[in-house]
Design an enzyme around this catalytic site. Sequence first.
Site, PDB file in Angstrom:
ATOM      1  N   GLU A 136       0.648  -1.596  -0.049  1.00  0.00           N
ATOM      2  CA  GLU A 136       0.253  -0.317  -0.272  1.00  0.00           C
ATOM      3  C   GLU A 136       0.886   1.629  -0.048  1.00  0.00           C
ATOM      4  OE1 GLU A 136      -3.216   0.512  -0.371  1.00  0.00           O
ATOM      5  OE2 GLU A 136      -3.265  -2.401  -0.251  1.00  0.00           O
ATOM      6  N   SER A 179     -36.037 -22.711 -25.152  1.00  0.00           N
ATOM      7  CA  SER A 179     -36.448 -21.735 -26.295  1.00  0.00           C
ATOM      8  C   SER A 179     -37.100 -21.295 -25.987  1.00  0.00           C
ATOM      9  CB  SER A 179     -37.989 -23.231 -26.717  1.00  0.00           C
ATOM     10  OG  SER A 179     -37.889 -24.237 -27.414  1.00  0.00           O
TER      11      SER A 179
END
Length: 915
Positions: free
Chosen positions: A98, A366
């Site tokens: 960091e 479908s």
Amino acid sequence: MARIGAALRQVWQRVKALPRWLRRTLAAILAVQTVLVLAATGYVLSVDLPPDAVPPQASVLYYRDGRTVLARIGLTDRTDVTLDRVPLGVRQAFLAAEDRGFYDHYGVSVRGLARALWSNVVDDSGEGASTITQQYVRNAYLTQERTVGRKAREAALALKVEDRYGKDEILQRYLNTIYFGRGAYGIEAAAHAFFGVSVDRLSTAQGAVLAAMVKDPTRGDPVRDPEWTLDRWKWILQAMSDAGWLPEGAAGRTPYPEVAEESVTAAAIGGPIGLITDRVEDELVAAGITRQQIRTGGLSIVTTLDATAQRAATASITRALDGQPEVLRTALVAIDPRDGGVRAYYGGDRGRGFYDDALAARPPASTFKPLVLAVAEERGIGFRSYYNGTSPRIFADRGGAPLYNQDNLQCPVCPLDLAMVHSLNTPFYALAEQVGPNRIRDLARRLGVPEKYGDQVTMVDLKGEPAPGKTRADIAIGRYPVAPADMASVYATLAGGGARADRHFVESVTVAGGAVLHEHETKLERVLDESVAADIGAVLSQVVEEDGRVPGVDAAAKTGSQQYGDTADSSDAWTAGWASGLAAAVWVGRDKPGPIRTSGGAAINGDGMPYQIFRDFLSGSFAGRRVADLPRAAHVGREEAGDLETIEGDVKMVPGLIYQGPRKGDQVDLSLAVGTWRERTARLDEALDRHAAAGLDFSVSLVDHRTGQRYDYRGNRAFETASVVKVPLLAALLLRAQDANRDLTAAEQRRARKMIVASDNDAAVRIYSAIGGASGLRTALERLGLDDTDPDSKFGLTTTTAKDQTRMVAALTGAAGPLTDASKELILQLMGSVNADQTWGVSAASFEGESTAQKNGWMSRSTEDGRWIVNSTGRLHGEKTDVALSVLSHGHRTREEGIASVERIAATTRSHLGW
């Protein structure tokens, strides 16, 4: 002092020697810098540092009414520790990840802050510039709003913190307040949550894992995205090595530590609501609000969820799954088409952090047919147009594989709306070929299907499929996977008359003081003509009339069932549809594809459990409310004759007539299978003798792998193989690859598929050459135990026996033998992918619910006055069936006569033996 004065005079003389314009420019820059420094100093002095950080507060999620609580996020696990309890290597891992210059700066990265300010001014990207001090300030004192003012205040407070506290104190506070995921705040809680130890027992490698999570506490959890965490962990160790904090080479030698599987976060909010909170959090993070702010900032989050609709979703699914197999999974997503707000959401009942079935892409079957019809209407083809609905039909882009309608229904002269109601495949496949599969894909993306899932482009063939990277007309029958949530978006756009609004979960977010942090803005985009959308709704209303009306609600819907392999089962069952103001998609399936059945053993299809869930959900959502009727049909386009010129054979040409076509097992009469095995075989001998007396020359071999019984009728008689030899050819190729300890190349895989599935002779010739021709095949046959097969230089003239062909099936299904399990599985899978030649043959001896893996072959022999060789061999497999069956024959006057004879012989065999 004299020397300083002399130096200043010397500098002044040099400045005086510069050109006047340059002296003025330097003076202006110095003046501006002085003003900026004084202004910044004044601003920093004006900002008061709060006495201490505000303790974390849970955020509250509300239903869309803004009053009813949906969930609370942020019940925390936190125990502060002093820095001396944090091992040095762990601290260094956080610094490497960091802020490597933490001990060298004064709390603010000037270069990073300038970059962030520029990003906000130029493109409003909200880019951060975060030292560890700034991160601590942001989490401890500030909101996460993305404004220049907040970033300036963050920088000022960071300088104040640096002035008040020493570096070790700041690092200690930071490590005690940062969020790690799993509900753990601070490094002590994280050490317990991920490794089951206290912080002073953490190794450097474990510390690097925790440091990796800070960037994204949810994705960084190794259980959620192990690859992402591992990559960042490696980067952190390398950064530590570069900084001199690890011995040379240690970064590459350090083993990755084992992380506990249990997720505290998942347990915090259980049931369907848990996944909703995950989706809400993901959406807010995408909007620029950090997970730490969400879980500690005491936010009020008004979601789009409707309390009544959510209860209806959960209740309808609970009723449907009650007493059903635990393997069944389901998803339901309901969207308001007017603004894209998610009104109900069910991705599973296991709680936060678990797999979300609503986001998992599955073949929609479908439920994609309405999109084909919509594209047709855009091209001027009306829904009353007639198309060829016979079954099966052969289409060019399926590699010769025939396409059937469900239950092999026949509708030769079929209007498209009737084909939709009965979910006939062949008319819509023909329509997709006519209008173009790419247009259907483009419409799907306009309606709500994303361009990609991860790195995979949607709605195109994958590697190893017939047309990698391209879209085939298979899109008409829903073969390309789509997530239930995205199907809900598609149907919501249809329900909205073709106006699309982005799907979202959050209406607004406010901070504790009432200030608005985030607010959704609805944007509608017209993507489909309103008249076309009305026609689709009118056609799908007919589906509802057929499958069962929703009590008190005018609704439109489409069901779909994805076939599992070559079985009669489905692997995915769907219903998607809408009523005025609410669209929903429902999926039922399994975590991994497999047959889905009820506890009673019945197959689950789209018009069963999913449709019942859909009906119950809509009925419950609108209980006691008046629901507007759907728009009437606009009748866009012309009524055309479609592709009726493709109709062949003796069929009933009555417009709109649907009738039952031939089905599996029609020729089998099990009433003949009585008595002992010996009595059955004796009667079968007599029946086959009658066939032989009629002039047929054939042989039969059967092995029942469940009972060990076998039957042969002239099983040792040699016949030319024709294409059935292609199965041993593929086995020989795989044996060669196994011996070389390699997989088949991509080219070999393509040839193998073409040879077996499409019965392609050119591919077979190349494979025959690759294995060494007749001698190479003979060697493979010996290893497979096929002693009666005699290879020829022309593979189709190789001779074999029916007994040897059942031995070939045994080599593919038995535990022993030279083929690996992967090789066996590949051959059987290709044999199961039937083509035009393979839909006939020994499959005539199978019933619905049984799968057939077979290879057929035929060939006209000029030496026999053009008479035909017709052979069929394969495996019939079901819950109570596992049979190898082979029928070899020759001397037929026509190919059709030979095919009919082989099927009759196969059916006669089962009729008498009754396995």
